[in-house]
Design a protein around this motif. Structure first.
Motif, PDB file in Angstrom:
ATOM      1  N   ALA A 104     -31.480 -17.388 -30.272  1.00  0.00           N
ATOM      2  CA  ALA A 104     -30.774 -17.976 -31.347  1.00  0.00           C
ATOM      3  C   ALA A 104     -29.966 -16.812 -32.163  1.00  0.00           C
ATOM      4  CB  ALA A 104     -31.519 -18.897 -32.316  1.00  0.00           C
ATOM      5  N   ARG A 105     -30.409 -15.755 -32.556  1.00  0.00           N
ATOM      6  CA  ARG A 105     -30.101 -14.754 -33.202  1.00  0.00           C
ATOM      7  C   ARG A 105     -29.643 -13.654 -32.577  1.00  0.00           C
ATOM      8  NH1 ARG A 105     -32.539 -13.646 -39.168  1.00  0.00           N
ATOM      9  NH2 ARG A 105     -34.702 -13.912 -38.342  1.00  0.00           N
ATOM     10  N   ASP A 106     -29.187 -13.713 -31.290  1.00  0.00           N
ATOM     11  CA  ASP A 106     -28.888 -12.422 -30.475  1.00  0.00           C
ATOM     12  C   ASP A 106     -27.516 -12.054 -30.952  1.00  0.00           C
ATOM     13  OD1 ASP A 106     -28.678 -10.470 -28.320  1.00  0.00           O
ATOM     14  OD2 ASP A 106     -30.314 -11.578 -27.307  1.00  0.00           O
ATOM     15  N   TYR A 107     -27.235 -10.878 -30.618  1.00  0.00           N
ATOM     16  CA  TYR A 107     -25.995 -10.216 -31.136  1.00  0.00           C
ATOM     17  C   TYR A 107     -24.755 -11.186 -30.652  1.00  0.00           C
ATOM     18  CZ  TYR A 107     -22.602  -6.717 -32.781  1.00  0.00           C
ATOM     19  OH  TYR A 107     -21.572  -6.131 -33.471  1.00  0.00           O
ATOM     20  N   ALA A 108     -23.587 -11.345 -31.508  1.00  0.00           N
ATOM     21  CA  ALA A 108     -22.644 -12.439 -31.301  1.00  0.00           C
ATOM     22  C   ALA A 108     -21.984 -11.975 -29.679  1.00  0.00           C
ATOM     23  CB  ALA A 108     -21.353 -12.238 -32.039  1.00  0.00           C
ATOM     24  N   SER A 109     -21.705 -10.738 -29.334  1.00  0.00           N
ATOM     25  CA  SER A 109     -21.155 -10.539 -28.005  1.00  0.00           C
ATOM     26  C   SER A 109     -22.115 -10.902 -26.983  1.00  0.00           C
ATOM     27  CB  SER A 109     -20.961  -9.056 -27.940  1.00  0.00           C
ATOM     28  OG  SER A 109     -20.108  -8.593 -29.109  1.00  0.00           O
ATOM     29  N   ASN A 110     -23.557 -11.109 -27.112  1.00  0.00           N
ATOM     30  CA  ASN A 110     -24.133 -11.456 -25.981  1.00  0.00           C
ATOM     31  C   ASN A 110     -24.471 -13.129 -26.365  1.00  0.00           C
ATOM     32  OD1 ASN A 110     -25.997 -11.559 -23.749  1.00  0.00           O
ATOM     33  ND2 ASN A 110     -27.787 -11.203 -25.182  1.00  0.00           N
ATOM     34  N   PHE A 111     -23.579 -13.580 -27.070  1.00  0.00           N
ATOM     35  CA  PHE A 111     -24.021 -15.342 -27.446  1.00  0.00           C
ATOM     36  C   PHE A 111     -22.928 -16.096 -27.120  1.00  0.00           C
ATOM     37  CE2 PHE A 111     -24.658 -18.917 -29.923  1.00  0.00           C
ATOM     38  CZ  PHE A 111     -26.099 -19.155 -29.912  1.00  0.00           C
ATOM     39  N   LEU A 112     -21.935 -15.550 -27.802  1.00  0.00           N
ATOM     40  CA  LEU A 112     -20.434 -16.375 -27.597  1.00  0.00           C
ATOM     41  C   LEU A 112     -20.181 -16.574 -26.117  1.00  0.00           C
ATOM     42  CD1 LEU A 112     -18.572 -15.083 -30.472  1.00  0.00           C
ATOM     43  CD2 LEU A 112     -20.033 -17.214 -30.287  1.00  0.00           C
ATOM     44  N   PRO A 113     -20.406 -15.616 -25.311  1.00  0.00           N
ATOM     45  CA  PRO A 113     -19.933 -16.032 -23.951  1.00  0.00           C
ATOM     46  C   PRO A 113     -20.768 -17.009 -23.260  1.00  0.00           C
ATOM     47  CG  PRO A 113     -19.920 -13.466 -24.287  1.00  0.00           C
ATOM     48  CD  PRO A 113     -20.511 -14.409 -25.547  1.00  0.00           C
ATOM     49  N   TRP A 114     -22.117 -16.956 -23.552  1.00  0.00           N
ATOM     50  CA  TRP A 114     -22.897 -18.051 -23.182  1.00  0.00           C
ATOM     51  C   TRP A 114     -22.607 -19.295 -23.719  1.00  0.00           C
ATOM     52  CZ3 TRP A 114     -23.651 -15.121 -19.192  1.00  0.00           C
ATOM     53  CH2 TRP A 114     -24.220 -13.808 -19.506  1.00  0.00           C
ATOM     54  N   MET A 115     -22.289 -19.479 -24.941  1.00  0.00           N
ATOM     55  CA  MET A 115     -22.252 -20.456 -25.726  1.00  0.00           C
ATOM     56  C   MET A 115     -20.816 -21.296 -25.194  1.00  0.00           C
ATOM     57  SD  MET A 115     -21.318 -21.036 -29.859  1.00  0.00           S
ATOM     58  CE  MET A 115     -19.793 -20.893 -29.841  1.00  0.00           C
ATOM     59  N   LEU A 116     -19.977 -20.651 -24.529  1.00  0.00           N
ATOM     60  CA  LEU A 116     -18.827 -21.028 -23.944  1.00  0.00           C
ATOM     61  C   LEU A 116     -18.959 -21.917 -22.644  1.00  0.00           C
ATOM     62  CD1 LEU A 116     -15.886 -18.761 -24.453  1.00  0.00           C
ATOM     63  CD2 LEU A 116     -16.255 -20.697 -25.703  1.00  0.00           C
ATOM     64  N   LEU A 117     -19.861 -21.556 -21.906  1.00  0.00           N
ATOM     65  CA  LEU A 117     -20.724 -22.242 -20.886  1.00  0.00           C
ATOM     66  C   LEU A 117     -21.005 -23.662 -21.140  1.00  0.00           C
ATOM     67  CD1 LEU A 117     -22.762 -19.594 -19.215  1.00  0.00           C
ATOM     68  CD2 LEU A 117     -20.683 -20.508 -18.343  1.00  0.00           C
ATOM     69  N   GLU A 118     -20.858 -24.231 -22.210  1.00  0.00           N
ATOM     70  CA  GLU A 118     -21.307 -25.522 -22.895  1.00  0.00           C
ATOM     71  C   GLU A 118     -19.814 -26.383 -22.171  1.00  0.00           C
ATOM     72  OE1 GLU A 118     -24.150 -25.470 -26.552  1.00  0.00           O
ATOM     73  OE2 GLU A 118     -22.042 -25.254 -26.809  1.00  0.00           O
ATOM     74  N   ASP A 119     -18.805 -25.809 -22.385  1.00  0.00           N
ATOM     75  CA  ASP A 119     -17.518 -26.361 -21.834  1.00  0.00           C
ATOM     76  C   ASP A 119     -17.652 -26.787 -20.383  1.00  0.00           C
ATOM     77  OD1 ASP A 119     -16.778 -26.231 -24.207  1.00  0.00           O
ATOM     78  OD2 ASP A 119     -15.442 -24.507 -23.872  1.00  0.00           O
ATOM     79  N   ARG A 120     -18.624 -25.957 -19.666  1.00  0.00           N
ATOM     80  CA  ARG A 120     -18.632 -26.154 -18.155  1.00  0.00           C
ATOM     81  C   ARG A 120     -19.763 -27.002 -17.770  1.00  0.00           C
ATOM     82  NH1 ARG A 120     -17.849 -20.206 -16.218  1.00  0.00           N
ATOM     83  NH2 ARG A 120     -16.586 -19.482 -17.704  1.00  0.00           N
ATOM     84  N   GLY A 121     -20.527 -27.442 -18.869  1.00  0.00           N
ATOM     85  CA  GLY A 121     -21.556 -28.236 -18.429  1.00  0.00           C
ATOM     86  C   GLY A 121     -22.862 -27.860 -18.711  1.00  0.00           C
ATOM     87  N   TYR A 122     -23.164 -26.642 -19.135  1.00  0.00           N
ATOM     88  CA  TYR A 122     -24.351 -26.081 -19.447  1.00  0.00           C
ATOM     89  C   TYR A 122     -24.758 -26.396 -20.935  1.00  0.00           C
ATOM     90  CZ  TYR A 122     -23.593 -23.588 -15.171  1.00  0.00           C
ATOM     91  OH  TYR A 122     -23.198 -23.279 -13.634  1.00  0.00           O
ATOM     92  N   GLU A 123     -26.230 -26.827 -20.916  1.00  0.00           N
ATOM     93  CA  GLU A 123     -26.766 -26.835 -22.257  1.00  0.00           C
ATOM     94  C   GLU A 123     -27.125 -25.345 -22.580  1.00  0.00           C
ATOM     95  OE1 GLU A 123     -31.173 -28.200 -24.228  1.00  0.00           O
ATOM     96  OE2 GLU A 123     -30.501 -28.972 -22.260  1.00  0.00           O
ATOM     97  N   LEU A 124     -26.848 -25.061 -23.906  1.00  0.00           N
ATOM     98  CA  LEU A 124     -27.323 -23.851 -24.385  1.00  0.00           C
ATOM     99  C   LEU A 124     -28.586 -23.901 -25.011  1.00  0.00           C
ATOM    100  CD1 LEU A 124     -25.619 -20.531 -25.424  1.00  0.00           C
ATOM    101  CD2 LEU A 124     -26.904 -21.702 -27.306  1.00  0.00           C
ATOM    102  N   ARG A 125     -29.630 -23.274 -24.611  1.00  0.00           N
ATOM    103  CA  ARG A 125     -31.011 -23.320 -25.126  1.00  0.00           C
ATOM    104  C   ARG A 125     -31.070 -22.150 -26.128  1.00  0.00           C
ATOM    105  NH1 ARG A 125     -34.291 -26.402 -20.261  1.00  0.00           N
ATOM    106  NH2 ARG A 125     -33.281 -28.393 -20.677  1.00  0.00           N
TER     107      ARG A 125
END
Ligand SMILES: Cc1ncc(COP(=O)(O)O)c(C=O)c1O
Length: 362
Positions: A104-125
């Motif tokens: 949850a508190r990883d560095y932004a550059s290793n977080f936002l690219p994964w968060m964007l996967l929500e738009d492609r159907g993935y849940e971000l845990r």
């Protein structure tokens, strides 16, 4: 480690530098290289083709640090680009339960690219840490057979917590998820075993003693073949200098994932990597961890078990911003992160630096 700090890092004499987690101290050779480049550039004599050759040496040195082949390393513009390259490979999904796992508190550059996967159907845990600690159990609770990947910093930037890499390798092997590491706070300070890691990336301006501008991306070779680049240009082609089409083809090595590279950075980065390689990563790790032990023996409490420590130490103070300002008056350079003071110690730091820090905290 036995290095001549005054010779290799003359700037170290100008105070106590405890901020490699933000950026490395410039090496003498790196500073000389960039000054030479600026001079050549100002006279229209900068030879960029030589910089391209040096960038290839950077690639080789990073590969040898990771004990992989130079053909397995791509050069991208930052960690965000490394993570985005990996994220781009995940197809849109409608599968129920598809997910990706990130602290949850990883560095932004290793977080936002994964968060964007929500738009492609993935849940971000998002895995919550407990006072900075990210246990393997905390990962295990959210990983399941629908987890596409687990992406974590090997060393967390705000706390210095080092995740249990073997435990994560086991978890991802069992579940079939890709294990993706951000090694920005580890590469150049910690010996990293890439076996069992599917992809990793790290920036070049911290522990590998370079400048900000080139990040390194490793993708397991058997996985890489299926990867498509997201920012291909002439550096990503099979031929080293193919400026124009129409007959262009992508490189077959990891360089197909290369971004167009900066030319000044590799001149500095190569000098830093040579120092790291000459001293030896294992000796550097021992040196840095001995300084952490020293700090602890002088009363700074370090919350994590030994196996989860790194060259970064964060500790509580009543007002971290005020403490950092006070440090500056004492000529001590550190950072405030997540409400704590974050100090980081590398091969140019000494027991005297620990002494001065402890005196300033008291
Ligand atoms: C864990 C981690 N990842 C990445 C970065 C840098 O990311 P980028 O290369 O996108 O600037 C940092 C810098 O502080 C970091 O601590």
């Amino acid at each position: 480690v036995t290095i001549d700090v005054a010779d290799l890092f003359p700037g170290a004499a100008d105070g106590v530098y405890l901020n490699t987690a933000s950026m490395a101290l410039g090496s003498r050779q790196g500073v000389d290289a960039i000054n030479r480049a600026v001079d050549q550039w100002s006279r229209g004599r900068f030879d960029w083709s030589k910089a391209e050759v040096v960038a290839e040496e950077v690639r080789s040195l990073v590969a040898s640090l990771l004990r992989v082949d130079a053909n397995d390393i791509a050069q991208v513009s930052g960690v965000s680009a490394g993570a985005a390259t990996v994220a781009a490979q995940l197809p849109s999904t409608t599968a129920s339960g598809a997910n990706v796992v990130v602290p949850a508190r990883d560095y932004a550059s290793n977080f936002l690219p994964w968060m964007l996967l929500e738009d492609r159907g993935y849940e971000l845990r998002a895995v919550e840490d407990v006072s900075g600690e990210l246990s393997t159990d905390a990962f295990a609770k959210v990983i399941d057979s629908h987890t596409a990947l687990v992406a974590t910093s090997l060393v967390q930037s705000f706390s210095g917590f080092r995740v249990d890499l073997d435990g994560l390798k086991q978890l991802t092997r069992d579940s079939g998820a890709w294990l993706v590491l951000d090694v920005s706070q580890a590469l150049g300070a910690i010996d990293i075993d890439v076996n069992g890691v599917d992809a990793l990336f790290g920036c070049g301006h911290k522990w590998t003693l370079g400048m900000r501008g080139i990040a390194h991306l490793y993708v397991r070779p058997s996985l890489r073949d299926s990867f498509s680049p997201i920012v291909p240009g002439w550096n990503a082609t099979a031929d080293p200098m193919p400026f124009y089409g129409p007959s262009l083809s992508l490189s077959e090595s990891a360089s197909k994932l290369d971004a167009s590279r900066p030319w000044f950075n590799p001149l500095v980065d190569v000098e830093g990597l040579r120092i790291i390689t000459d001293v030896g990563i294992r000796d550097i790790e021992v040196h840095n961890m001995a300084l952490v032990d020293e700090l602890e023996s002088r009363g700074v409490s370090i919350p994590f078990p030994r196996a989860n420590r790194s060259s970064i130490v964060s500790f509580d103070v009543p007002d971290s911003d005020a403490t950092i300002k006070g440090f500056e008056r004492d000529n001590i350079i550190a950072s405030a992160r997540a409400g704590k003071v974050r100090i980081s110690m590398h091969l140019y730091n000494t027991v005297e630096d620990v002494d001065r820090l402890v005196a300033a905290i008291a």
